[in-house]
Each structure stands twice: as structure tokens, then as C-alpha cells.
Design a protein around this motif. Structure first.
Motif, PDB file in Angstrom:
ATOM      1  N   GLU A 275       0.922  -1.224   0.210  1.00 41.28           N
ATOM      2  CA  GLU A 275       0.033   0.032   0.017  1.00 41.28           C
ATOM      3  C   GLU A 275       0.759   1.289  -0.123  1.00 41.28           C
ATOM      4  OE1 GLU A 275      -3.601  -1.797   2.628  1.00 41.28           O
ATOM      5  OE2 GLU A 275      -3.191   0.295   2.875  1.00 41.28           O
ATOM      6  N   VAL A 276       0.555   2.121  -0.905  1.00 43.81           N
ATOM      7  CA  VAL A 276       1.552   3.228  -1.059  1.00 43.81           C
ATOM      8  C   VAL A 276       0.752   4.631  -0.901  1.00 43.81           C
ATOM      9  CG1 VAL A 276       3.171   4.503  -2.528  1.00 43.81           C
ATOM     10  CG2 VAL A 276       2.891   2.002  -2.710  1.00 43.81           C
ATOM     11  N   GLU A 277       1.093   5.555  -0.032  1.00 41.45           N
ATOM     12  CA  GLU A 277       0.289   6.764   0.093  1.00 41.45           C
ATOM     13  C   GLU A 277       0.943   7.815  -0.739  1.00 41.45           C
ATOM     14  OE1 GLU A 277      -0.764   6.856   4.703  1.00 41.45           O
ATOM     15  OE2 GLU A 277      -0.408   8.922   3.972  1.00 41.45           O
ATOM     16  N   VAL A 278      -0.098   8.315  -1.545  1.00 45.53           N
ATOM     17  CA  VAL A 278       0.417   9.731  -2.441  1.00 45.53           C
ATOM     18  C   VAL A 278       0.006  10.948  -2.176  1.00 45.53           C
ATOM     19  CG1 VAL A 278       0.882  10.215  -4.882  1.00 45.53           C
ATOM     20  CG2 VAL A 278       0.771   8.001  -4.425  1.00 45.53           C
ATOM     21  N   GLU A 279       0.871  11.745  -1.622  1.00 47.28           N
ATOM     22  CA  GLU A 279       0.460  13.210  -1.187  1.00 47.28           C
ATOM     23  C   GLU A 279       0.178  13.831  -2.611  1.00 47.28           C
ATOM     24  OE1 GLU A 279       0.239  14.273   2.080  1.00 47.28           O
ATOM     25  OE2 GLU A 279       0.935  12.059   2.846  1.00 47.28           O
ATOM     26  N   LYS A 280      -0.619  14.795  -2.396  1.00 48.33           N
ATOM     27  CA  LYS A 280      -0.757  15.915  -3.477  1.00 48.33           C
ATOM     28  C   LYS A 280       0.584  16.528  -3.957  1.00 48.33           C
ATOM     29  CE  LYS A 280      -4.159  19.505  -4.449  1.00 48.33           C
ATOM     30  NZ  LYS A 280      -5.236  20.299  -3.885  1.00 48.33           N
ATOM     31  N   GLY A 281       0.742  16.549  -5.195  1.00 42.33           N
ATOM     32  CA  GLY A 281       1.981  17.147  -5.769  1.00 42.33           C
ATOM     33  C   GLY A 281       3.324  15.967  -5.886  1.00 42.33           C
ATOM     34  N   GLN A 282       3.017  14.901  -5.289  1.00 37.05           N
ATOM     35  CA  GLN A 282       4.116  13.607  -5.372  1.00 37.05           C
ATOM     36  C   GLN A 282       3.764  13.026  -6.906  1.00 37.05           C
ATOM     37  OE1 GLN A 282       3.687  11.304  -1.765  1.00 37.05           O
ATOM     38  NE2 GLN A 282       6.095  11.988  -1.502  1.00 37.05           N
ATOM     39  N   PHE A 283       4.854  12.346  -7.378  1.00 34.70           N
ATOM     40  CA  PHE A 283       4.606  11.576  -8.608  1.00 34.70           C
ATOM     41  C   PHE A 283       4.465  10.096  -8.422  1.00 34.70           C
ATOM     42  CE2 PHE A 283       6.145  15.739  -9.871  1.00 34.70           C
ATOM     43  CZ  PHE A 283       5.293  16.285 -10.477  1.00 34.70           C
ATOM     44  N   ILE A 284       3.568   9.398  -8.762  1.00 30.54           N
ATOM     45  CA  ILE A 284       3.600   7.983  -8.637  1.00 30.54           C
ATOM     46  C   ILE A 284       4.298   7.403  -9.368  1.00 30.54           C
ATOM     47  CG2 ILE A 284       1.510   7.324 -10.257  1.00 30.54           C
ATOM     48  CD1 ILE A 284       0.361   5.729  -8.034  1.00 30.54           C
ATOM     49  N   ASN A 285       4.902   7.758 -10.372  1.00 26.70           N
ATOM     50  CA  ASN A 285       5.825   7.185 -11.304  1.00 26.70           C
ATOM     51  C   ASN A 285       7.292   6.787 -10.655  1.00 26.70           C
ATOM     52  OD1 ASN A 285       5.985   9.654 -12.067  1.00 26.70           O
ATOM     53  ND2 ASN A 285       6.454   9.528 -13.920  1.00 26.70           N
ATOM     54  N   GLN A 286       7.366   7.657  -9.663  1.00 28.07           N
ATOM     55  CA  GLN A 286       8.748   7.573  -8.833  1.00 28.07           C
ATOM     56  C   GLN A 286       8.760   6.380  -7.999  1.00 28.07           C
ATOM     57  OE1 GLN A 286       8.796  11.163  -6.198  1.00 28.07           O
ATOM     58  NE2 GLN A 286       9.999  12.037  -7.702  1.00 28.07           N
ATOM     59  N   VAL A 287       7.388   6.028  -7.724  1.00 19.68           N
ATOM     60  CA  VAL A 287       7.399   4.709  -7.074  1.00 19.68           C
ATOM     61  C   VAL A 287       7.543   3.671  -7.785  1.00 19.68           C
ATOM     62  CG1 VAL A 287       5.620   3.216  -5.753  1.00 19.68           C
ATOM     63  CG2 VAL A 287       5.431   5.834  -5.576  1.00 19.68           C
ATOM     64  N   PHE A 288       6.979   3.719  -8.959  1.00 20.11           N
ATOM     65  CA  PHE A 288       7.548   2.414  -9.838  1.00 20.11           C
ATOM     66  C   PHE A 288       8.964   2.468 -10.353  1.00 20.11           C
ATOM     67  CE2 PHE A 288       3.125   3.280 -10.972  1.00 20.11           C
ATOM     68  CZ  PHE A 288       2.386   2.048 -10.705  1.00 20.11           C
ATOM     69  N   VAL A 289       9.471   3.452 -10.703  1.00 22.22           N
ATOM     70  CA  VAL A 289      11.024   3.515 -10.800  1.00 22.22           C
ATOM     71  C   VAL A 289      11.767   2.975  -9.753  1.00 22.22           C
ATOM     72  CG1 VAL A 289      13.115   5.130 -11.190  1.00 22.22           C
ATOM     73  CG2 VAL A 289      10.794   5.404 -12.291  1.00 22.22           C
ATOM     74  N   GLU A 290      11.480   3.094  -8.523  1.00 18.44           N
ATOM     75  CA  GLU A 290      12.150   2.741  -7.256  1.00 18.44           C
ATOM     76  C   GLU A 290      12.108   1.536  -7.098  1.00 18.44           C
ATOM     77  OE1 GLU A 290      14.689   3.929  -5.432  1.00 18.44           O
ATOM     78  OE2 GLU A 290      14.441   2.508  -3.707  1.00 18.44           O
ATOM     79  N   LEU A 291      10.844   0.777  -7.261  1.00 14.69           N
ATOM     80  CA  LEU A 291      10.331  -0.695  -7.113  1.00 14.69           C
ATOM     81  C   LEU A 291      10.931  -1.390  -8.204  1.00 14.69           C
ATOM     82  CD1 LEU A 291       6.465  -0.356  -6.134  1.00 14.69           C
ATOM     83  CD2 LEU A 291       8.479  -0.783  -4.740  1.00 14.69           C
TER      84      LEU A 291
END
Ligand code: ATP
Ligand code: MG
Lengths: 257, 305
Positions: free
Chosen positions: B260-276
Motif C-alpha cells: 500500500e502506497v500513500e501518494v500526497e498531493k504534488g508527488q508523482f506516482i511514477n517515482q514509486v514504480f521507478v524505485e520498485l
């Protein structure tokens, strides 16, 4: 709403009312025909022949107008009370309440529905009575006016009963404990002359006395009460019932929360 | 343009002393598709009852297309079509008669009434059932019958109190399409619902009512914009290591294959994919944790309690 629109709404209600009692005619039209036939047989033929004259007529001739009136009263009353209470009970009265139909049109629609049923049964009962007696009508005008005023009055009374009723018990209590005694004590079966003065006086508070006597005058030409008084009283009761019904509708009593 | 509905300081105290509405104000523009939301007992049906005259208001003002109901209720009623929460037709009557009679109560001539009744019974898929006793209809059909009945006088404002309660998914979709269509043709629509995805799918503006008070009155878009946090659930192909971390994000491992990933306003979810991806974790699918509107709704309603 324009008058033309109000007329359409009015006719919609009346037609719906007529269709309702014709659809369930075994509950609405048949019982009166049967009961009245029994009255004719029992009071008119069997017992009546032993009673002798009443008010100068054979007993059969005497009771027939009263019995016809009784049918009109009970049918105009019960049509409105059961139909309007039914529509309150299943909430379909809301169909009318949310529409722009003015209250007096709603009231007249139901009342005229009740009147037509009263007339319908009156005709049936009159036809049945012809098997037992001959009817000479003294004044058709008085007969017609009495019938119309009476069915209007008792249709209104049924409406008031329906507005206050919360359960099916409430729509049978009043007819059983109020209307029926008033009818039986209203001179359908006897002439007021037979009563002691005191009870004859009390009877004058009973609207049925005026109704029955006015009608009997129309048919036979005799009455226990004076005709202007009778019409005055019926008119008074009708105006009162109409005003009260309108007050109930306008204030939304038991209809709007 | 005059609004379709304005409500000012409307209050209602029922006969038993219960204060169901505590001075609410509301404005619905012409052509809008408006949702009135709120938990059970919030006062939605009471509000609607007042607008269509079934409930007497205690205080306040209601105008329908600028017609004050205190001045000319009959004129206001002509603008309104109402689909109540509870079935309120005579179950022994036939659908066709019910709709035709309703047209009569609006003063519509018989010929036109029949024509309109046919048009709307067909549109709602009830024409084949027009001659059966309406108690024989299924729950969803009964609800559609009430919609046909409400439309027969072609109201400018259609109010539906939980129109899709007890309606199956397919039927709900087709009801949505139908409502969208008549809204596009110019009918203003107000509906109450407990399904937030319904409000999100259909409506442009909403009000949330709780304990007889308006706690929110804005556009859906504005409301969603204000949500500043969203939780995504990621399904992973391989079993996850015991702890997973992504710099800058709150990440929780809920079971061996789920993150489960929390994404705050202004963050980019693709950063999560890149890191994973860098950690050798492969994602097979992704979804929201819950309806976002639902979360906000719960917050508003509980916060106001
Ligand atoms: N006739 C009544 N007499 C007294 N209280 C009432 C009456 N009708 C409703 N209430 C009360 O008023 C409050 C609001 O009721 P209302 O029906 O408006 O709620 P609602 O928002 O439509 O709820 P739901 O989502 O359950 O339909 C409730 O607490 C209810 O108990
Ligand atoms: Mg409700």
C-alpha cells in the motif's frame, strides 16, 4: 391551474373513483342490493303486511323511500371513506398532493365519485323495490334535490372520517357506531308520530330524519317534518361538512407532516 | 439565469419536537445534476418533502425557478417532478393508468396524456407491463414506474430520492444513461443517494447534509481537488521481501504480494514504480484503496458529528 385544467383533474379523479367501485362491484354494489332486497322481503312483505298502515300508506310503501335513502347514505359515505383512506394508506394520495390540483377540486372529485355510487345503488334498489310495490312519485324535483344533497352530505362525512382515520378499524367504527344508529333512528322504519314527545324532539338533531322525510315527501307527498326545515337542515349540515373538509385539506391535517 | 432551486434558512421541527432541519440553505442552478448526500436520518427526504409539499416547513424560504412556494405553490409544483423514496402508488392499478392519471392531475388533456405515458413507459422499459397490476412489477420496475410518472408532465426540475436503491447493476447503468440524457436535454436533476460512485459518475454539484445541517456544498471537481492524499494498492508478481521502502513515500507491506502506497498531493506516482523496478519488484496491477469521495464523506460526516 386554468379552469379547463382543473376540470381535467376533477374528471380524472371522478373517473378513477367510478372505475374503482365498478372493478370491485361485489364489495361495493352487490351487498346493498342484497341487503335491501332482504329488507323489502322481511319488513315490506312478511312483517309489513301485519303492521297495517303507517302515515296513511301501506307499510311497504312507507319503508321503500327510507330504504332507498339508506342505500344512498351508506354508499356515498363508504365509497369516499374507503377510497380516500385507502389512498392515504398506500400513500397514493401523494400523487394528488404533489400535483397543482387545488384542494377543492380534490374534495369535489372524491365527493362526486361517492355521489355517483350512491345514485348507482339507488337506481338498483329502486328497480328491486318495483318487484314488491308500485312507486308513484309525488315530486321528481324534490326527489332529485334530496338525493343530490344527501349523497353530497354523506360523501363529505365519509371524507372527514377518512382524513382522521389511522387504521381500517377507524373506517368501520364510525359507520357502525354512529352512522347505522342514526339511520335506524332516523325514521326509515317508523313515523316520528309514534315517538314520545321527548324522543321526537331528540330525533330532530339527527340529520337522517330530515333526509328521510324530505325524500319520503318527494315520493309519497307526506313528511314528519316541514319541507323548508328539512332542506334548511340538510343544507346547513352540508355547508358545515364542506367547510370543515376544506379546512382539513388546507391545513394538511393528517395528510402533510 | 435564475436558479432551479433556492432554499434559504429552511428548518423543520416535526410534531414530536424533533428538529430534522436546522436552517439549511441550498442553491441548485438550472441544468445542473445535483446530489444531496448524507447518512440515514440526515434530513434528505424531509428537505425533498418540503419542496414538493408533502411536509410542511417550520421556517425558511423555498423557491422553484424563482416561484416562492408560499406565494404560488401550484405554479411551483408544475415545475417539479418527484420520485419518492418509498413506493407511493396504488399497487392494484395498472402502470398505464397510474401515469395517465398523474398527467390528468396536471390538467393534461387525455390524448396528450396517453401519448406522454406511452413515451415515458417505453423509455423506461415498462411498455410491455402497462396492463399488469403494478404490484406484480419487480422492485426495480416499480422505481422506474415512479420515474415515468414523475416525467409525464415534463417537469423542469426532477427530484429523485434514492432512485437506484435496490436496482441491479445493469439496470442502474441504464438508469444513469437515461438520467444523463434527460439532463442533457435540459432537465435539472437533484438526487439523493448512498452510493458515492453514483454521485461521482452523474453529478456536477453536491451538498452533504448531516444532522439537519449542510456540511458541504460545492462541485464534485472542487471536492476531489481538495483531497490531498490517496492510497494505492499494488499487487506484486513475486513474493515481497519482509520490508520495502521507497524514499519520500509511506509504503506498507500488507501481505506477501501486496503493497500500500500513500501518494500526497504534488508527488508523482511514477517515482514509486521507478524505485520498485530498481529493487526488482514487479507490479501486476494497481487500484485505489477506497472510493476517494467515500473517505472524504466519512471524514465530513464524522467530523460534523
Ligand atoms: N413524520 C416524522 N415525525 C417525526 N420525525 C420524523 C418524521 N419523518 C422523519 N423524521 C425524522 O427526521 C429525521 C430526518 O429524516 P429523513 O427522512 O429526512 O432522513 P433521510 O436523510 O432521508 O434518511 P434516509 O437516508 O434514511 O432516507 C430522522 O431522524 C427521522 O427520524
Ligand atoms: Mg430519505
Amino acid at each position: 391551474m386554468t379552469l379547463a385544467e382543473q376540470y381535467i383533474a376533477f374528471m380524472t379523479i371522478v373517473r378513477k373513483e367510478i372505475r374503482r367501485y365498478l372493478r370491485i362491484w361485489t364489495q361495493t354494489l352487490l351487498p346493498s342490493a342484497i341487503t335491501m332486497s332482504l329488507y323489502f322481503v322481511i319488513f315490506g312483505s312478511l312483517i309489513g303486511s301485519r303492521i297495517g298502515d303507517m302515515g296513511g300508506f301501506t307499510y311497504m310503501q312507507f319503508v321503500v323511500p327510507g330504504l332507498i335513502m339508506m342505500a344512498i347514505v351508506t354508499n356515498s359515505y363508504s365509497n369516499v371513506v374507503s377510497s380516500f383512506f385507502g389512498s392515504k394508506f398506500n400513500n397514493s394520495v401523494e400523487e394528488l398532493l404533489v400535483s397543482p390540483t387545488p384542494n377543492y377540486v380534490i374534495l369535489m372529485g372524491y365527493v362526486v365519485g361517492g355521489i355517483t355510487r350512491g345514485l348507482f345503488v339507488a337506481v338498483v334498489v329502486t328497480l328491486v323495490s318495483l318487484f314488491f310495490t308500485r312507486l308513484h312519485v309525488h315530486s321528481y324535483v324534490i326527489v332529485a334535490v334530496t338525493v343530490l344533497m344527501t349523497s353530497t352530505l354523506f360523501a363529505l362525512a365519509g371524507f372527514i372520517n377518512a382524513v382522521y382515520a389511522n387504521s381500517f378499524d377507524d373506517i368501520s367504527i364510525i359507520p357502525t357506531f354512529v352512522l347505522t344508529p342514526l339511520i335506524y333512528l332516523g325514521g326509515v322504519f317508523y313515523s316520528m308520530d309514534l315517538l314520545p314527545d321527548f324522543w321526537a324532539g331528540v330525533s330532530r338533531l339527527n340529520p337522517l330524519v330530515y333526509v328521510v322525510n324530505a325524500f319520503r315527501y318527494g315520493v309519497l307527498g307526506v313528511s314528519d317534518v316541514s319541507l323548508p326545515l328539512a332542506f334548511g337542515m340538510i343544507g346547513l349540515f352540508t355547508v358545515a361538512a364542506f367547510s370543515f373538509s376544506m379546512h382539513l385539506l388546507n391545513s394538511g391535517t393528517r395528510l402533510r407532516q | 439565469m435564475i436558479p432551479a432551486l433556492t432554499i434559504e434558512n429552511l428548518s423543520k421541527v416535526y410534531g414530536d419536537g424533533f428538529e430534522a432541519l436546522k436552517g439549511i440553505s441550498l442553491r441548485v442552478e438550472q441544468g445542473d445534476f445535483f446530489a444531496l448526500l448524507g447518512p440515514n436520518g440526515a434530513g434528505k427526504s424531509t428537505t425533498i418533502g418540503i419542496i414538493c409539499s408533502l411536509v410542511a416547513k417550520t421556517a425558511g424560504r423555498v423557491c422553484v425557478f424563482d416561484v416562492d412556494i408560499d406565494r404560488d405553490f401550484a405554479a411551483a409544483k408544475k415545475y417539479i417532478g418527484i420520485v419518492p423514496q418509498e413506493f407511493n402508488f396504488n399497487q392494484f392499478e395498472k402502470p398505464l393508468d397510474i401515469v395517465v392519471n398523474q398527467a390528468g392531475y396536471y390538467g393534461m388533456p387525455a390524448e396528450l396524456a396517453r401519448q406522454r405515458a406511452e413515451q415515458y413507459l417505453r423509455a423506461l422499459g415498462l411498455w410491455d407491463k402497462r396492463e399488469v397490476q403494478s404490484r406484480m412489477l419487480s422492485g426495480g420496475m416499480k422505481r422506474r414506474l415512479m420515474i415515468a410518472r414523475a416525467l409525464v408532465h415534463e417537469p423542469r426540475l426532477l427530484i429523485l430520492d434514492e432512485p437506484t436503491a435496490g436496482v441491479d447493476i445493469e439496470m442502474r447503468r441504464s438508469m444513469w444513461d437515461f438520467l444523463r440524457k434527460i439532463n442533457a436535454e435540459g432537465t435539472t436533476i437533484i438526487l439523493t443517494t448512498h452510493y458515492l460512485e453514483e454521485a461521482e459518475a452523474l453529478c456536477r454539484h453536491i451538498a452533504i447534509i448531516n444532522h439537519g445541517e449542510i456540511v458541504e456544498h460545492s462541485s464534485i471537481r472542487e471536492l476531489l481537488r481538495r483531497l490531498n492524499r490517496e492510497v494505492f494498492i499494488l499487487d506484486c508478481v513475486e513474493a515481497l521481501p519482509d520490508s520495502v521502502a521507497v524514499a519520500g513515500f509511506k509504503v506498507r507491506r500488507s501481505d506477501a504480494n501486496t503493497l500500500e502506497v500513500e501518494v500526497e498531493k504534488g508527488q508523482f506516482i511514477n517515482q514509486v514504480f521507478v524505485e520498485l523496478e530498481r529493487q526488482g519488484i514487479h507490479i501486476s496491477s494497481m487500484r485505489n484503496r477506497a472510493n476517494r469521495l467515500e473517505e472524504m464523506f466519512v471524514n465530513l460526516v464524522e467530523g460534523g458529528a
